[in-house]
Structure formats: structure tokens, C-alpha cells
Write an enzyme that holds these catalytic residues in place. Structure first.
Site, short mmCIF file in Angstrom:
data_model
loop_
_atom_site.label_atom_id
_atom_site.label_comp_id
_atom_site.label_asym_id
_atom_site.label_seq_id
_atom_site.Cartn_x
_atom_site.Cartn_y
_atom_site.Cartn_z
N ILE A 31 -17.46 17.28 -37.57
CA ILE A 31 -16.20 17.07 -36.69
C ILE A 31 -16.34 17.09 -35.45
CG2 ILE A 31 -14.96 19.22 -37.01
CD1 ILE A 31 -12.56 16.95 -38.00
N ASN A 86 -26.39 28.73 -40.70
CA ASN A 86 -25.75 29.79 -39.99
C ASN A 86 -25.35 30.52 -41.40
OD1 ASN A 86 -26.04 28.89 -37.39
ND2 ASN A 86 -24.28 27.91 -37.66
N GLN A 93 -21.49 32.27 -38.92
CA GLN A 93 -21.10 31.31 -40.00
C GLN A 93 -19.50 31.34 -40.13
OE1 GLN A 93 -22.49 32.18 -43.95
NE2 GLN A 93 -21.27 30.50 -44.91
N HIS A 99 -23.82 25.74 -45.94
CA HIS A 99 -23.74 24.32 -45.38
C HIS A 99 -25.17 24.29 -44.46
CE1 HIS A 99 -21.22 26.46 -42.76
NE2 HIS A 99 -21.73 26.00 -41.72
P1 5GP Z 1 -20.88 26.98 -39.12
O1 5GP Z 1 -20.43 27.92 -37.73
O2 5GP Z 1 -19.94 27.66 -40.28
O3 5GP Z 1 -22.07 26.92 -39.33
O4 5GP Z 1 -20.02 25.69 -38.70
C1 5GP Z 1 -19.37 25.03 -39.47
C2 5GP Z 1 -19.38 23.56 -38.91
O5 5GP Z 1 -18.05 22.97 -39.58
C3 5GP Z 1 -18.94 23.47 -37.41
O6 5GP Z 1 -20.10 22.83 -36.76
C4 5GP Z 1 -17.55 22.47 -37.41
O7 5GP Z 1 -17.45 21.47 -36.46
C5 5GP Z 1 -17.57 22.07 -38.88
N1 5GP Z 1 -16.38 21.64 -39.08
C6 5GP Z 1 -15.34 22.54 -39.54
N2 5GP Z 1 -14.05 21.95 -39.95
C7 5GP Z 1 -14.46 20.62 -40.29
C8 5GP Z 1 -13.92 19.81 -40.94
O8 5GP Z 1 -12.64 19.47 -41.29
N3 5GP Z 1 -14.59 18.33 -41.06
C9 5GP Z 1 -15.88 18.43 -40.69
N4 5GP Z 1 -16.51 17.35 -40.98
N5 5GP Z 1 -16.62 19.29 -40.19
C10 5GP Z 1 -15.72 20.46 -39.83
#
Ligand code: 5GP
Ligand code: ZN
Length: 116
Positions: A31, A86, A93, A99
Site C-alpha cells: 500500500i 523483516n 516487522q 510476508h
Molecule cells: P513489515 O515492516 O511488517 O515488513 O511491512 C509491512 C508492509 O505492509 C509495509 O510495507 C506496509 O506498507 C504494508 N501494508 C500495511 N498495511 C497494508 C494494507 O492494508 N494493504 C497493503 N497492500 N499493504 C499494507
């Protein structure tokens, strides 16, 4: 799992820009893209993080890698990409559902690790 954002995205309960789906895997646009190509590849089954994955999860982990490679090419990063998972607090994370970030595009992504 209830109240997991990415479980709900994989189930179609929260909308996303989907790029791939099969029985085990779901992939969609981040997003808040950090680069022109920024996709997330997740297992449909809830796994909290790489740190909590078990040997039983090895097939789906391997499938995530293979699909990530394919999607990077198909979605605009054919000459290479970074795959980032992450993990935990140290790894920043934020979403507690495993993911892999596919990050790429036409230009080199640049240094990933910097000393602070
Ligand atoms: P993390 O820091 O957990 O590795 O990254 C989580 C990722 O999820 C971030 O890059 C963030 O922009 C993405 N993200 C968070 N909420 C949403 C959402 O509701 N939809 C989408 N498509 N991505 C999301
Ligand atoms: Zn989940």
C-alpha cells in the site's frame, strides 16, 4: 486467524491490488510502495513470522521464493530485485503475518544496509 490484516487480505475480506493467487499463496501491491515495484508475497495460512515457521512450512516457504522470482519479472523488475523478510522486533516487522517484500523496478534499489 481472527484480526490479522494479511489473513483478511488473503481471504478477500479487505481489498488489495492482487497480482497472484493460488491455493497456498497470495501476492499483492504494498500500500505504501518504497520503489516502483513493491509487492508482498504471503502464505494464505497464518504464519506469524519466519521465526515461527516450522519444518512443515518448508514447502510453502519454497513456493513463496519461486513465485516471488516469477512475479518480479512479470511485474516490472526483470533484471533483478531484492526479496526482504523483516522478522521480529529487531527486523522491524510491523505486520505479524509472514510476508516477503519484492522490491525493484528499472533502477538499482541501492544500499539496503546502512550503519546508523
Ligand atoms: P513489515 O515492516 O511488517 O515488513 O511491512 C509491512 C508492509 O505492509 C509495509 O510495507 C506496509 O506498507 C504494508 N501494508 C500495511 N498495511 C497494508 C494494507 O492494508 N494493504 C497493503 N497492500 N499493504 C499494507
Ligand atoms: Zn494472518
Amino acid at each position: 486467524m481472527e484480526d490479522c490484516l494479511f489473513c483478511k487480505i488473503a481471504a478477500g475480506q479487505i481489498p488489495s491490488r492482487k497480482v497472484y493467487e493460488d491455493e497456498q499463496i497470495f501476492a499483492f501491491h504494498d500500500i505504501n510502495p518504497a520503489r516502483p515495484v513493491h509487492l508482498l508475497v504471503i502464505p494464505k495460512q497464518h504464519i506469524t513470522s519466519l521465526a515461527s515457521a516450522s519444518d512443515a512450512d518448508l514447502p510453502v516457504l519454497g513456493r513463496m521464493l519461486a513465485i516471488a522470482n516469477r512475479l518480479a519479472s512479470e511485474q516490472g523488475s526483470p533484471d533483478g530485485f531484492r526479496l526482504i523478510i523483516n522478522t521480529g522486533t529487531i527486523g522491524h516487522q510491523e505486520v505479524q503475518h509472514l510476508h516477503a517484500h519484492i522490491v525493484g523496478g528499472p533502477d538499482p534499489v541501492g544500499p539496503m544496509l546502512k550503519r546508523t
